[in-house]
Design an enzyme around this catalytic site. Structure first.
Site, short mmCIF file in Angstrom:
data_model
loop_
_atom_site.label_atom_id
_atom_site.label_comp_id
_atom_site.label_asym_id
_atom_site.label_seq_id
_atom_site.Cartn_x
_atom_site.Cartn_y
_atom_site.Cartn_z
N CYS A 40 23.89 -1.83 -5.85
CA CYS A 40 23.56 -0.40 -5.96
C CYS A 40 22.22 -0.04 -5.32
CB CYS A 40 23.58 0.09 -7.41
SG CYS A 40 23.49 1.90 -7.44
N CYS A 100 27.81 5.96 -4.74
CA CYS A 100 26.53 5.84 -5.44
C CYS A 100 26.21 7.19 -6.08
CB CYS A 100 25.44 5.45 -4.44
SG CYS A 100 23.80 5.49 -5.16
C1 LIG Z 1 20.59 -1.14 -12.30
C2 LIG Z 1 21.98 -1.10 -11.73
C3 LIG Z 1 22.52 0.11 -11.35
C4 LIG Z 1 23.80 0.17 -10.81
N1 LIG Z 1 24.31 1.38 -10.49
C5 LIG Z 1 25.57 1.48 -10.02
C6 LIG Z 1 26.17 2.74 -9.76
O1 LIG Z 1 25.58 3.78 -10.00
N2 LIG Z 1 27.44 2.76 -9.26
C7 LIG Z 1 28.13 1.62 -9.01
O2 LIG Z 1 29.27 1.69 -8.55
N3 LIG Z 1 27.58 0.40 -9.23
C8 LIG Z 1 26.34 0.30 -9.73
N4 LIG Z 1 25.78 -0.94 -10.00
C9 LIG Z 1 26.43 -2.16 -9.46
C10 LIG Z 1 27.60 -2.68 -10.27
O3 LIG Z 1 27.28 -2.75 -11.62
C11 LIG Z 1 27.98 -4.05 -9.71
O4 LIG Z 1 28.24 -3.92 -8.34
C12 LIG Z 1 29.19 -4.64 -10.43
O5 LIG Z 1 28.88 -4.92 -11.76
C13 LIG Z 1 29.67 -5.91 -9.72
O6 LIG Z 1 30.62 -6.58 -10.49
P1 LIG Z 1 30.77 -8.18 -10.39
O7 LIG Z 1 31.88 -8.52 -11.28
O8 LIG Z 1 30.77 -8.58 -8.97
O9 LIG Z 1 29.42 -8.72 -11.00
P2 LIG Z 1 29.03 -8.80 -12.56
O10 LIG Z 1 29.63 -7.65 -13.29
O11 LIG Z 1 27.55 -8.94 -12.58
O12 LIG Z 1 29.74 -10.12 -13.08
C14 LIG Z 1 29.49 -11.41 -12.57
C15 LIG Z 1 29.77 -12.40 -13.68
O13 LIG Z 1 29.81 -13.72 -13.14
C16 LIG Z 1 29.23 -14.61 -14.08
N5 LIG Z 1 28.82 -15.84 -13.39
C17 LIG Z 1 27.73 -16.03 -12.59
N6 LIG Z 1 27.68 -17.29 -12.14
C18 LIG Z 1 28.78 -17.93 -12.65
C19 LIG Z 1 29.28 -19.25 -12.56
N7 LIG Z 1 28.66 -20.18 -11.82
N8 LIG Z 1 30.41 -19.56 -13.23
C20 LIG Z 1 31.07 -18.62 -13.97
N9 LIG Z 1 30.63 -17.36 -14.09
C21 LIG Z 1 29.49 -17.00 -13.45
C22 LIG Z 1 28.07 -13.81 -14.66
O14 LIG Z 1 27.67 -14.31 -15.91
C23 LIG Z 1 28.67 -12.40 -14.73
O15 LIG Z 1 29.22 -12.13 -16.00
C24 LIG Z 1 24.52 -1.03 -10.61
C25 LIG Z 1 24.00 -2.26 -11.02
C26 LIG Z 1 22.73 -2.29 -11.59
C27 LIG Z 1 22.18 -3.61 -12.06
#
Ligand SMILES: Cc1cc2nc3c(=O)[nH]c(=O)nc-3n(C[C@H](O)[C@H](O)[C@H](O)COP(=O)(O)OP(=O)(O)OC[C@H]3O[C@@H](n4cnc5c(N)ncnc54)[C@H](O)[C@@H]3O)c2cc1C
Length: 489
Positions: free
Chosen positions: A239, A433
């Protein structure tokens, strides 16, 4: 969210939609939030949620990461496959899937408990959860080793392990090392202490941000001339709008307290623009000017002196170099200078990277991100591996909004791969966003790989609107937490 809150939010959405001559259903649909409308009871499930075709394909599916991308994928696979065999590996017992909510926690609008939940409470029916981390990948043998030492084999692997916050890359924060948005925050909290340094990128430090922000505002209220600085690093981040959102919220809270004139708020960004899409860049510059927010381009935070509340930036600029006879032009030399900036309040957006265990393994890449075909989300080398979310090497794809589009594509293609068919589903690069510009105002910046605005709504997308604030604060959380994590929205 209570029923009353929801009803109030829906009333407000209705009133705003009416002002622009459309219904609630149209507003959600046009904003690409058809499924949110379903969740809010505004439309039927068949209209709003896209349900994948049932498949009898068989195979052992292992999903690494039980965050937003991993769990949404697991849920959709579980409801689509007639005999699902799905295991999710996730080390954290508490998760945050609406991470955008951390900004709202830091701005005093949400409580931390509004976004943090027990991982197992959102485990889709029929899916097995192993509380552990993947530590070793052997894609040639279709095996993954867990922290416990157990080796798991798979037919198909989905990598959805998110992004690592690389605080340790900043001098002065080495002891913090790697951190994550959810999970253990003790090292960050200890390092930041009561220094005025904050970050919304971790759930606990987001909570601490609200406390530090109030102390900062109190100083300004007491008549002190104070300085707040906000950083944006040189790496890809999740983000890209979030560092500006927290700056805008700080501005709003200072105005509310009648203390804005005593505070200088300055944004230090490594890049040379405010946003990769020109239309949004121009709009943000205007918003900054109206709110008297200052900025410096080409400044990368390299170090902090916590005790003396001083930040150090690598400032860079280009100068004309010697004339090149062969190319018949002057070369460009990039110059660097260390700039010292004292602060009272500092928001750090840390450098970010792919988790080391994956980045440095056979399934990672030179830059760490899992190399996938950006449209099919299939690994470029291993055809039984797919990846999505923050860890996937997909341009501009590090948002929940991208995940919302990606997981359906991935599920369709994974099932095609299981059935031995061609992969036909394609991710088109859509991302969104919702940029908070003030309390009560959001600019809904939607775009894709064309780097042009791709508004779902027939309204000027560069305008800040109250209706998008309502969506951000009231609608997107249930849509993410209940809609996506059930594989529907
Ligand atoms: C401050 C902030 C503001 C944001 N604002 C927005 C917004 O306004 N709009 C929007 O669309 N998005 C926004 N986002 C981004 C959005 O939240 C992320 O892009 C989204 O959560 C990505 O999902 P993900 O599953 O890839 O990662 P995550 O949801 O972070 O999940 C990854 C998971 O993998 C696990 N993991 C890591 N390593 C390992 C391993 N070796 N083995 C097993 N598991 C593991 C972690 O524990 C975690 O639970 C924001 C994020 C933040 C932090």
């Amino acid at each position: 969210m209570s029923k009353n809150e929801l009803d109030k939010a829906l009333e407000l959405v209705d009133a705003e939609a009416k002002k622009i001559g459309i219904s609630r259903r149209e507003a959600f649909k046009l904003a690409g939030l058809g499924s949110a409308a379903y969740l809010m009871g505004g439309t039927s499930e068949s209209q709003a949620a896209t349900v994948a075709q049932a498949s009898e394909a068989k195979g052992k599916i292992l999903i690494i990461g039980g965050g937003l991308a991993g769990m949404s994928t697991a849920a959709r696979l579980a409801t689509t496959l007639t005999s699902p065999d799905i295991t999710v590996i996730e080390p954290l017992s508490k998760s945050v899937s609406y991470q955008a909510g951390t900004t709202l926690v830091a701005g005093g609008i949400y409580e931390k408990s509004d976004i943090l939940y027990n991982t197992k409470d959102f485990l889709p029916a029929g899916v097995k959860l192993i509380k552990d981390s993947a530590v070793e990948f052997n894609p040639d043998a279709n095996k993954v080793v867990l922290g416990s030492g157990e080796t798991l084999s798979y037919d198909f692997l989905v990598i959805a392990a998110g992004i690592t916050l690389d605080f340790g890359k900043i001098k002065g924060l080495e002891e913090v090392g790697d951190a994550y948005t959810a999970g253990d925050s003790s090292k960050i909290l200890k390092a930041f202490g009561d220094s005025g340094i904050t970050s919304i990128y971790n759930t606990d430090t987001a909570e601490a941000t609200w406390i530090q922000m109030q102390k900062f505002i109190q100083k300004a209220k007491n008549g002190e001339k104070v300085k707040g600085i906000f950083t944006h690093p040189s790496t890809a981040i999740k983000c890209g709008g979030a560092p500006k959102k927290i700056m805008n919220l700080t501005h709003s809270r200072l105005v509310e307290a009648g203390a804005r004139d005593n505070a200088e708020l300055r944004y230090y960004v490594n890049g040379s623009n405010m946003f990769g899409v020109k239309e949004y860049h121009d709009a943000i510059l205007k918003q900054f000017e109206v709110r008297n927010l200052k900025w410096n381009y080409k400044h990368n935070l390299t170090a902090v002196d916590i005790k003396n509340k001083t930040a150090f930036f690598d400032k860079r600029w280009d100068e004309k170099g010697p004339y090149d006879e062969d190319l018949e032009e002057y070369s460009t030399i990039t110059k660097h200078q260390e700039v010292e900036v004292p602060f009272d309040f500092m928001h750090i957006t840390p450098p970010m990277k792919a988790p080391d265990v994956i980045a440095k393994s056979a399934v990672g890449s030179g830059k760490g991100w899992v190399p996938v075909n950006k449209e099919t989300l299939q690994h470029v080398k291993y055809k039984n591996i797919f990846s999505l979310g923050d860890i996937a090497a997909v341009p501009m794809g590090k948002t929940g909004g991208s995940v919302r589009k990606q997981y359906k594509v991935l599920v369709d293609n994974l099932i095609s791969a299981m059935e031995g068919k061609e992969l036909t589903a394609k991710y088109g690069g859509y991302t969104v966003c919702p940029l908070i510009t003030d309390i009560g105002k959001v600019m809904l910046a939607e775009f894709d790989w064309t780097k042009k605005p791709t508004p779902s709504f027939p309204l000027d997308p560069t305008e800040e609107r109250y209706i998008w604030w309502l969506l951000k604060v009231y609608m997107l959380k249930p849509m993410t937490q209940y809609g996506m994590l059930s594989g529907k929205a």
